[in-house]
Design a protein around this motif. Structure first.
Motif, PDB file in Angstrom:
ATOM      1  N   THR A  25     -13.387   0.421 -15.899  1.00  0.00           N
ATOM      2  CA  THR A  25     -13.873  -0.346 -16.336  1.00  0.00           C
ATOM      3  C   THR A  25     -15.312  -1.260 -15.486  1.00  0.00           C
ATOM      4  OG1 THR A  25     -12.640  -2.635 -15.149  1.00  0.00           O
ATOM      5  CG2 THR A  25     -11.556  -1.179 -17.613  1.00  0.00           C
ATOM      6  N   ASP A  26     -16.021  -1.660 -15.967  1.00  0.00           N
ATOM      7  CA  ASP A  26     -16.730  -2.173 -15.219  1.00  0.00           C
ATOM      8  C   ASP A  26     -16.896  -2.476 -14.056  1.00  0.00           C
ATOM      9  OD1 ASP A  26     -18.624  -1.357 -16.856  1.00  0.00           O
ATOM     10  OD2 ASP A  26     -19.622  -3.823 -17.601  1.00  0.00           O
ATOM     11  N   LYS A  27     -15.287  -3.183 -14.449  1.00  0.00           N
ATOM     12  CA  LYS A  27     -14.719  -4.182 -12.876  1.00  0.00           C
ATOM     13  C   LYS A  27     -14.124  -3.427 -11.766  1.00  0.00           C
ATOM     14  CE  LYS A  27     -11.214  -7.784 -12.218  1.00  0.00           C
ATOM     15  NZ  LYS A  27     -10.499  -8.786 -12.647  1.00  0.00           N
ATOM     16  N   GLN A  28     -13.483  -1.802 -12.411  1.00  0.00           N
ATOM     17  CA  GLN A  28     -13.356  -1.349 -11.195  1.00  0.00           C
ATOM     18  C   GLN A  28     -14.110  -0.758 -11.044  1.00  0.00           C
ATOM     19  OE1 GLN A  28     -11.635   0.792 -14.795  1.00  0.00           O
ATOM     20  NE2 GLN A  28      -9.081   1.165 -13.941  1.00  0.00           N
ATOM     21  N   VAL A  35     -18.457  -4.820  -4.397  1.00  0.00           N
ATOM     22  CA  VAL A  35     -19.605  -5.974  -5.080  1.00  0.00           C
ATOM     23  C   VAL A  35     -18.123  -6.361  -6.130  1.00  0.00           C
ATOM     24  CG1 VAL A  35     -21.693  -4.920  -4.530  1.00  0.00           C
ATOM     25  CG2 VAL A  35     -20.317  -4.981  -6.948  1.00  0.00           C
ATOM     26  N   ALA A  36     -19.220  -8.168  -5.463  1.00  0.00           N
ATOM     27  CA  ALA A  36     -17.755  -8.684  -6.965  1.00  0.00           C
ATOM     28  C   ALA A  36     -18.849  -8.533  -8.509  1.00  0.00           C
ATOM     29  CB  ALA A  36     -17.939 -10.074  -6.677  1.00  0.00           C
ATOM     30  N   TYR A  37     -17.156  -8.388  -9.564  1.00  0.00           N
ATOM     31  CA  TYR A  37     -18.094  -8.006 -10.674  1.00  0.00           C
ATOM     32  C   TYR A  37     -18.504  -9.182 -10.780  1.00  0.00           C
ATOM     33  CZ  TYR A  37     -17.179  -7.768 -16.013  1.00  0.00           C
ATOM     34  OH  TYR A  37     -17.002  -7.260 -16.944  1.00  0.00           O
ATOM     35  N   PRO A  53     -27.346   4.302 -16.529  1.00  0.00           N
ATOM     36  CA  PRO A  53     -26.496   5.682 -15.979  1.00  0.00           C
ATOM     37  C   PRO A  53     -24.848   5.096 -16.230  1.00  0.00           C
ATOM     38  CG  PRO A  53     -27.019   4.922 -13.934  1.00  0.00           C
ATOM     39  CD  PRO A  53     -27.489   3.906 -14.555  1.00  0.00           C
ATOM     40  N   LEU A  54     -24.751   3.543 -16.001  1.00  0.00           N
ATOM     41  CA  LEU A  54     -23.644   3.003 -16.881  1.00  0.00           C
ATOM     42  C   LEU A  54     -23.476   3.818 -17.940  1.00  0.00           C
ATOM     43  CD1 LEU A  54     -20.621   1.943 -15.470  1.00  0.00           C
ATOM     44  CD2 LEU A  54     -22.497  -0.585 -16.691  1.00  0.00           C
ATOM     45  N   LYS A  55     -24.332   3.750 -18.610  1.00  0.00           N
ATOM     46  CA  LYS A  55     -24.436   3.568 -20.891  1.00  0.00           C
ATOM     47  C   LYS A  55     -24.243   5.211 -20.311  1.00  0.00           C
ATOM     48  CE  LYS A  55     -27.137   2.567 -24.383  1.00  0.00           C
ATOM     49  NZ  LYS A  55     -28.511   2.474 -25.089  1.00  0.00           N
ATOM     50  N   ARG A  56     -25.081   5.459 -19.822  1.00  0.00           N
ATOM     51  CA  ARG A  56     -25.048   7.742 -20.701  1.00  0.00           C
ATOM     52  C   ARG A  56     -23.881   7.810 -19.976  1.00  0.00           C
ATOM     53  NH1 ARG A  56     -30.174   7.532 -17.553  1.00  0.00           N
ATOM     54  NH2 ARG A  56     -28.005   8.558 -15.608  1.00  0.00           N
ATOM     55  N   GLY A  57     -22.916   7.428 -19.261  1.00  0.00           N
ATOM     56  CA  GLY A  57     -21.627   8.185 -18.739  1.00  0.00           C
ATOM     57  C   GLY A  57     -20.316   6.923 -19.656  1.00  0.00           C
ATOM     58  N   LYS A  58     -20.686   6.162 -19.916  1.00  0.00           N
ATOM     59  CA  LYS A  58     -19.972   5.940 -20.966  1.00  0.00           C
ATOM     60  C   LYS A  58     -19.758   6.118 -22.258  1.00  0.00           C
ATOM     61  CE  LYS A  58     -19.331   1.385 -19.101  1.00  0.00           C
ATOM     62  NZ  LYS A  58     -19.419  -0.560 -19.607  1.00  0.00           N
ATOM     63  N   GLU A  59     -21.151   6.656 -22.616  1.00  0.00           N
ATOM     64  CA  GLU A  59     -21.920   7.652 -24.007  1.00  0.00           C
ATOM     65  C   GLU A  59     -21.011   8.659 -24.227  1.00  0.00           C
ATOM     66  OE1 GLU A  59     -25.507   7.999 -24.755  1.00  0.00           O
ATOM     67  OE2 GLU A  59     -25.651   5.735 -25.319  1.00  0.00           O
ATOM     68  N   VAL A  60     -20.473   9.177 -22.744  1.00  0.00           N
ATOM     69  CA  VAL A  60     -19.909  11.268 -22.369  1.00  0.00           C
ATOM     70  C   VAL A  60     -18.351  10.393 -23.093  1.00  0.00           C
ATOM     71  CG1 VAL A  60     -19.221  12.595 -21.362  1.00  0.00           C
ATOM     72  CG2 VAL A  60     -21.274  11.824 -21.289  1.00  0.00           C
ATOM     73  N   ILE A  61     -17.474   9.564 -22.762  1.00  0.00           N
ATOM     74  CA  ILE A  61     -16.047   8.881 -22.493  1.00  0.00           C
ATOM     75  C   ILE A  61     -15.683   9.025 -23.996  1.00  0.00           C
ATOM     76  CG2 ILE A  61     -16.025   7.116 -21.243  1.00  0.00           C
ATOM     77  CD1 ILE A  61     -13.387   9.992 -20.952  1.00  0.00           C
ATOM     78  N   ASP A  62     -17.069   7.909 -24.278  1.00  0.00           N
ATOM     79  CA  ASP A  62     -16.998   7.652 -25.977  1.00  0.00           C
ATOM     80  C   ASP A  62     -16.897   8.325 -26.976  1.00  0.00           C
ATOM     81  OD1 ASP A  62     -16.270   5.114 -24.688  1.00  0.00           O
ATOM     82  OD2 ASP A  62     -17.770   4.418 -25.002  1.00  0.00           O
ATOM     83  N   ARG A  63     -17.923   9.721 -26.735  1.00  0.00           N
ATOM     84  CA  ARG A  63     -17.156  11.010 -27.600  1.00  0.00           C
ATOM     85  C   ARG A  63     -16.712  11.660 -27.460  1.00  0.00           C
ATOM     86  NH1 ARG A  63     -20.644   9.406 -31.496  1.00  0.00           N
ATOM     87  NH2 ARG A  63     -22.736   9.076 -31.341  1.00  0.00           N
ATOM     88  N   GLN A  64     -15.922  11.609 -26.224  1.00  0.00           N
ATOM     89  CA  GLN A  64     -14.493  12.199 -26.055  1.00  0.00           C
ATOM     90  C   GLN A  64     -13.459  11.942 -26.565  1.00  0.00           C
ATOM     91  OE1 GLN A  64     -14.708  12.956 -22.242  1.00  0.00           O
ATOM     92  NE2 GLN A  64     -16.131  14.475 -21.714  1.00  0.00           N
ATOM     93  N   VAL A  65     -13.475  10.555 -27.115  1.00  0.00           N
ATOM     94  CA  VAL A  65     -12.307   9.915 -27.073  1.00  0.00           C
ATOM     95  C   VAL A  65     -12.319   9.856 -28.812  1.00  0.00           C
ATOM     96  CG1 VAL A  65     -10.863   8.113 -27.745  1.00  0.00           C
ATOM     97  CG2 VAL A  65     -11.975   8.225 -25.230  1.00  0.00           C
ATOM     98  N   GLU A  66     -13.421   9.699 -28.841  1.00  0.00           N
ATOM     99  CA  GLU A  66     -13.551  10.189 -30.856  1.00  0.00           C
ATOM    100  C   GLU A  66     -13.869  10.984 -30.829  1.00  0.00           C
ATOM    101  OE1 GLU A  66     -17.893   9.329 -31.160  1.00  0.00           O
ATOM    102  OE2 GLU A  66     -17.647   6.969 -30.939  1.00  0.00           O
TER     103      GLU A  66
END
Length: 153
Positions: A25-28, A35-37, A53-66
């Protein structure tokens, strides 16, 4: 305290993308960066170099889950391999093709989200026309209504 400039290096951006791809997650991710959230969120808004890069990384895992959800919804086959230890080491002794039945819960979830107008539980019905209410007191003044109310009380 970590500084923004430490994270806009090639190595820093790769780490951020990797953490996002790993499903953090963004918090993690903020914790990993030291740094603070709230600081992390501010940096993401102010510095596109961090958000990309945050967006690119999330797109990969979102596609895998889909893809995994779709596979589960449709059912699939896989080969189960059994190995036994022999004098020659691990040897394949049996291979069996197995089937996983389609999962109705995954199907429902998919359809409710992809085709909500046809599959959601809540149905909306539009009512047209007029609603006539017969109010015998509609022509009375406030004073006349108060007199009636005090008589009934």
């Amino acid at each position: 305290m970590a500084k923004y400039t430490e994270w806009i290096t090639e190595e820093g951006l790769l780490k951020i993308e990797g953490w996002a791809r790993d499903g953090l997650t963004d918090k993690q991710i903020a914790e990993n960066m030291g740094v603070a959230y709230s600081t992390f969120r501010d940096w993401i808004k102010r510095f596109p170099a961090l958000s990309a890069p945050l967006k690119r990384g999330k797109e990969v895992i979102d596609r895998q889950v889909e893809n995994a959800l779709l596979k589960r919804a449709l059912g699939y086959e896989y080969v189960e391999t059994t190995k036994e230890l022999t004098d020659l080491g691990l040897t394949v002794t049996k291979q069996v093709t197995k089937q996983v039945a389609p999962d109705t819960t995954a199907q429902i979830f998919w359809l409710k989200n992809r085709k909500p107008h046809e599959w959601r539980d809540k149905k909306e019905t539009e009512v047209t026309g007029n609603l006539n209410v017969n109010n015998p007191f509609s022509d009375l003044s406030v004073e006349e209504l108060r007199k009636l109310a005090s008589r009934d009380g």
